[in-house]
Scaffold this active site. Sequence first.
Site: not given
Length: 550
Positions: A291, A302, A316
């Site tokens: 999460s 990223d 998740k």
Amino acid sequence: MLKKSIAGLVLVGTTWGLFSFSSGSERYFDIAKNLDIFATLFKEVNTYYVDDVAPTKLVRTGIDAMLKSLDPYTNYIPEDDIEDFRTMTTGNYGGIGALVGKRDGRHIVSLPHEGSPAQKAGLLIGDEIVKIDGVELARKTDNEVSKLLKGQAGTLVKLEIKRFGADKPLVLDVTRGNIHINNVPYYGMVTPEIGYLQLSGFTVDAGAEVRKAVVKLKELGAKKVILDLRDNPGGLLNEAVNISNLFLPRGKDIVSTKSKVADWNKMYKALDEPLDMQMPMAVLTSTNSASASEIVAGALQDYDRAVLIGERTFGKGLVQMTRPLSYNSQLKVTTAKYYIPSGRCIQAIDYAHRNADGSLNKIPDSLRVAFKTANGRVVYDGGGISPDLEVKEKPVPDIIRKLMTKNYIFDYATRFRASNASIGDAKSFKVSEAEYQKFVSFLNGKDISYSTDVEKALDNMIKKAKEDKHYEEVKTDIEQIRKKVAANKGNDLMRFKAEITELLEQEIVSRYYLQKGLVEATFNDDQNILAAVEVLNNPTKYQGLLSAKK
């Protein structure tokens, strides 16, 4: 936001078209109809069932079963559980500040928090709590004991405890306090130039705690940092954004949420000036990092801001919010999926499409879609976030699993503490050869029997051989193998001495230095930390892991 592929956009558009044709009036009729059926059914059961029915319990069972059919994160929170839920989201409660767990019918202290009322009153790891304010605990559940320990700050609670080495039970008066469960339970220096901080949750002020820890590490001389997200289950999305913002430029996209309710779709950006954008970073992940942990790890990956080391994360990619219900209860409901800066959603399990038997499927690696980081590295959606450098957890030997489940290492550390008033510092403490032999002697007469995988395979082989009437032909060979395996098992305490010693050192150190000791005792043995140190000390390798493959 970094762009995803055209194919991905077409797929999303097609899917939306397939599922948006149902009329609202028909849907609301179905809701009203089924609520009416449920009400009349419940009335009939309550009136005519042969035994007395507990209405609250029966309805709760129905609610829980209904929500369980959606996903594990959509839950009903009755009024009685609101305080516990508030503790989960804020990290605050009134109590003594100690972890207590039930073991063989006894309630054992596993860890007092540093600086807590429990520690100040002298409660030790390994103490057994037998009474709380005169109430016997023998038949109490963990939840019941927790409620007895909690209470308004400033109030007194009387604990009767049994302690190893004490002739009779001790009575401790503990004044409850306002307990805050730190999101950063530890930060410190692994090497003179590499700082380390452990992030265990994302409750209120997690971002501020991480900022404080990084600032302190810099003051201690840190030029590089390790952020440990292993086994962090997540928490508040806003705090994940705040933590990512500490290391990413202002204005950058951090995470977006997409919901069935269009007004709830939102892009979360880095709103503040970053704390540090240059310091080399390694982020440790495990299969239980989930999460909000994945938002932080994913955003840093990223933007190629940090090297991820460890295992693929949980996967998740769902967001929950709470909705008020009648009678002071609440509903925690999944409302959206989240997407990290490259455009990928890392949700691993498709809860919307179950098999006929109700089982679930994970997205196979062959169907994961490729995206790219800022530097052009290929990353994938679905199934969690893959590390840039994988460090696989070693399988736990059977002997160690037995020693842990029987709590023999825990109990020996408790005995050690009773006989030794102090030890050296946590990082340098070592279990001597003589001490290890004492531990081996401690195990004499205790149940350390276990079946290895080889023995289980032999049992299956014998069963199959008897079914096929070949047992007599292979009996001698099987028994010879069994004897060799048994002989090897007899040497397991020596064969796995290094691994057992490592666990003994961690457990013993925790008796003196609590959470801090548990962490620092792993610095020389933790393969993930060692890998992070190696990468951070090798600029060429560090940059290579963050660069696109040519």
